[in-house]
Scaffold this active site. Structure first.
Site, PDB file in Angstrom:
ATOM      1  N   GLU A 134      29.564  19.292  15.886  1.00  0.00           N
ATOM      2  CA  GLU A 134      28.549  18.274  16.182  1.00  0.00           C
ATOM      3  C   GLU A 134      28.417  17.214  15.079  1.00  0.00           C
ATOM      4  O   GLU A 134      27.336  16.955  14.575  1.00  0.00           O
ATOM      5  CB  GLU A 134      27.191  18.944  16.474  1.00  0.00           C
ATOM      6  CG  GLU A 134      27.289  19.897  17.660  1.00  0.00           C
ATOM      7  CD  GLU A 134      26.023  20.690  17.952  1.00  0.00           C
ATOM      8  OE1 GLU A 134      24.969  20.379  17.375  1.00  0.00           O
ATOM      9  OE2 GLU A 134      26.100  21.635  18.743  1.00  0.00           O
ATOM     10  N   ASN A 179      34.641  20.572  17.093  1.00  0.00           N
ATOM     11  CA  ASN A 179      33.825  21.069  18.206  1.00  0.00           C
ATOM     12  C   ASN A 179      32.629  20.152  18.440  1.00  0.00           C
ATOM     13  O   ASN A 179      31.923  19.785  17.497  1.00  0.00           O
ATOM     14  CB  ASN A 179      33.333  22.482  17.844  1.00  0.00           C
ATOM     15  CG  ASN A 179      32.787  23.244  19.028  1.00  0.00           C
ATOM     16  OD1 ASN A 179      33.431  23.304  20.084  1.00  0.00           O
ATOM     17  ND2 ASN A 179      31.608  23.825  18.889  1.00  0.00           N
ATOM     18  N   HIS A 219      27.970  22.732  27.602  1.00  0.00           N
ATOM     19  CA  HIS A 219      26.655  23.168  28.088  1.00  0.00           C
ATOM     20  C   HIS A 219      26.346  22.258  29.283  1.00  0.00           C
ATOM     21  O   HIS A 219      25.851  21.141  29.119  1.00  0.00           O
ATOM     22  CB  HIS A 219      25.600  23.009  26.988  1.00  0.00           C
ATOM     23  CG  HIS A 219      25.887  23.848  25.782  1.00  0.00           C
ATOM     24  ND1 HIS A 219      25.830  25.231  25.812  1.00  0.00           N
ATOM     25  CD2 HIS A 219      26.226  23.529  24.506  1.00  0.00           C
ATOM     26  CE1 HIS A 219      26.123  25.706  24.617  1.00  0.00           C
ATOM     27  NE2 HIS A 219      26.375  24.706  23.803  1.00  0.00           N
ATOM     28  N   GLU A 249      31.593  26.717  24.487  1.00  0.00           N
ATOM     29  CA  GLU A 249      30.196  27.200  24.570  1.00  0.00           C
ATOM     30  C   GLU A 249      29.665  27.076  25.997  1.00  0.00           C
ATOM     31  O   GLU A 249      28.513  26.684  26.217  1.00  0.00           O
ATOM     32  CB  GLU A 249      29.293  26.420  23.604  1.00  0.00           C
ATOM     33  CG  GLU A 249      29.742  26.479  22.159  1.00  0.00           C
ATOM     34  CD  GLU A 249      28.782  25.794  21.180  1.00  0.00           C
ATOM     35  OE1 GLU A 249      27.621  25.527  21.540  1.00  0.00           O
ATOM     36  OE2 GLU A 249      29.223  25.525  20.050  1.00  0.00           O
ATOM     37  N   ASP A 251      27.983  27.188  29.446  1.00  0.00           N
ATOM     38  CA  ASP A 251      26.856  27.779  30.188  1.00  0.00           C
ATOM     39  C   ASP A 251      26.256  26.692  31.071  1.00  0.00           C
ATOM     40  O   ASP A 251      26.681  25.528  30.999  1.00  0.00           O
ATOM     41  CB  ASP A 251      25.801  28.438  29.271  1.00  0.00           C
ATOM     42  CG  ASP A 251      25.287  27.557  28.144  1.00  0.00           C
ATOM     43  OD1 ASP A 251      25.415  26.314  28.232  1.00  0.00           O
ATOM     44  OD2 ASP A 251      24.739  28.096  27.163  1.00  0.00           O
TER      45      ASP A 251
HETATM   46  O1  9MR Z   1      22.719  29.949  20.482  1.00  0.00           O
HETATM   47  C1  9MR Z   1      22.473  29.657  19.122  1.00  0.00           C
HETATM   48  C2  9MR Z   1      21.072  30.074  18.721  1.00  0.00           C
HETATM   49  O2  9MR Z   1      20.961  31.498  18.821  1.00  0.00           O
HETATM   50  C3  9MR Z   1      20.787  29.633  17.306  1.00  0.00           C
HETATM   51  O3  9MR Z   1      19.423  29.903  16.992  1.00  0.00           O
HETATM   52  C4  9MR Z   1      21.078  28.127  17.129  1.00  0.00           C
HETATM   53  C5  9MR Z   1      20.918  27.696  15.682  1.00  0.00           C
HETATM   54  O4  9MR Z   1      21.829  28.365  14.866  1.00  0.00           O
HETATM   55  O5  9MR Z   1      22.401  27.842  17.533  1.00  0.00           O
HETATM   56  C6  9MR Z   1      22.676  28.164  18.874  1.00  0.00           C
HETATM   57  O6  9MR Z   1      24.027  27.835  19.157  1.00  0.00           O
HETATM   58  C7  9MR Z   1      24.368  26.448  19.121  1.00  0.00           C
HETATM   59  C8  9MR Z   1      25.781  26.344  18.589  1.00  0.00           C
HETATM   60  O7  9MR Z   1      25.889  26.957  17.336  1.00  0.00           O
HETATM   61  C9  9MR Z   1      26.234  24.896  18.507  1.00  0.00           C
HETATM   62  N1  9MR Z   1      26.078  24.214  19.770  1.00  0.00           N
HETATM   63  C10 9MR Z   1      24.766  24.346  20.410  1.00  0.00           C
HETATM   64  C11 9MR Z   1      24.371  25.822  20.515  1.00  0.00           C
HETATM   65  C12 9MR Z   1      23.019  25.960  21.228  1.00  0.00           C
HETATM   66  O8  9MR Z   1      22.010  25.414  20.466  1.00  0.00           O
END
Ligand code: 9MR
Length: 338
Positions: A134, A179, A219, A249, A251
């Site tokens: 990101e 990513n 997503h 990722e 969903d």
């Molecule tokens: O699903 C993840 C959540 O459990 C964490 O609290 C959060 C912060 O670390 O990150 C979420 O995963 C993210 C991923 O690392 C990057 N892309 C977006 C995902 C959803 O927020």
């Protein structure tokens, strides 16, 4: 010839199966035997969901805490599953001390040291890394290509180059991925994000810095259209740069859908199918990873709250680990019949 006579269509048989997998959340992993059983049964690839982030590894500046990551890595290795590493650089999930850094030299020293230590620990075991996550601005049509993070503020656009260079130097055999999300919609912001991603990849390539693939988080919003033509052009452009693609990722965000569970599940499967079919027709991804496995545990419900009290249904298994239609879509690719 015998096989042909028996009616096996050669084109179908020739498709390469795509490894399918999931991110593993450490709380569920430790506390729920059914979750571990599902990971083992349905996944060719496993990704520690949060345990390789700075927040988990570096809550103390002076030492690394690999406890969570090591557990998930050991599980995957015991089950013969491949691993993706998520992620070496992100502007979120950072411990407070990282956000308090003030100089360029300090940021570079910490970033390089972090990547060296983490990649070296899992060298030859974690085959693929989301080197940066990101780094593209949410809408690059407003304010330029880069996301405003501590890394961008202290190091400028070079933060991406430093991260890739360091990862490549530390494990020259690792697959290195950029990513990011919001590539699949027809909106101008998403179109601009694809262009920025290609620009970053091209620049790294031009400078001789290794990058092997683009990770599309995917997503998917249930209520939004998929830009099939745009995605396929994007795949061809990545191909032109010699880059692979992986879905990292996946969903479905179903907050705006009616409550009816069967309807939501059918719709989610159709969205995933439309998205993956579009990608696969242009370029076969190296892997398809969902962001969790069971609706019992997902970030979607918290981040995208519904107006009613129905639970979010973003993933391939329901909250009781029963397969949903989305799983059948994934299994098609996993078998090589999709
Ligand atoms: O699903 C993840 C959540 O459990 C964490 O609290 C959060 C912060 O670390 O990150 C979420 O995963 C993210 C991923 O690392 C990057 N892309 C977006 C995902 C959803 O927020």
């Amino acid at each position: 010839m015998v096989a042909l006579a028996a009616g096996i269509a050669p084109a179908r048989a020739a498709r390469r199966p795509i490894p399918v997998g999931s991110a593993a959340e450490i709380g569920a992993f430790r506390g729920d035997a059914r979750y571990r059983a599902a990971l083992k049964r349905y996944c060719d690839v496993v990704v520690p969901m949060n345990d390789l982030k700075w927040q988990a590894l570096r809550h103390e500046r002076a030492r690394f805490d690999f406890s969570g990551a090591d557990e998930i890595v050991a599980f995957a290795e015991a089950n013969g599953q491949a691993l993706r590493g998520h992620t070496l650089l992100w502007g979120e999930a950072l411990p407070p001390w990282v956000k308090e850094m003030t100089t360029r030299a300090e940021a570079e020293r910490e970033l390089v040291n972090h990547i060296e230590v983490v990649v070296d620990r899992y060298k030859g075991r974690i085959a693929t890394w989301d080197v940066v996550n990101e780094v593209i601005r949410y809408d690059p049509t407003e304010g330029g290509p880069w996301r405003d993070t501590i890394w961008q503020r202290l190091l400028g656009p070079e933060h991406v180059e430093i991260a890739f260079r360091t990862a490549a130097r530390t494990d020259p055999k690792a697959r290195l991925v950029l990513n990011d999300f919001h590539f699949e919609e027809p909106e101008p912001g998403a179109v601009a994000r694809r262009k920025v991603a290609l620009d970053i990849c091209r620049r790294l390539k031009d400078k001789g810095i290794p990058i092997h693939g683009l990770g599309m988080q995917a997503h998917l919003y249930a209520e939004k259209a998929i830009d099939v033509d745009g995605l396929q052009r994007f795949m061809r452009d990545l191909d032109g740069l010699g880059l692979d693609v992986e879905i990292t990722e996946l969903d479905v965000i179903d907050w705006k859908m009616p409550a009816d569970a069967a309807l939501r599940d059918r719709h989610a499967a159709a969205r995933v199918s439309t998205f993956l079919d579009a990608i696969v027709a242009a370029k076969r991804p190296r892997a398809i990873v969902t962001w969790g496995l069971s609706d019992r545990y997902s970030w979607v419900g918290e981040t995208f709250p519904r107006k009613d009290d129905a639970k979010a249904r973003p993933l391939p298994l329901d909250a009781d680990y029963r397969p949903k239609p989305m799983l059948a879509v994934l299994e098609r690719y996993r078998r090589g019949t999709g």
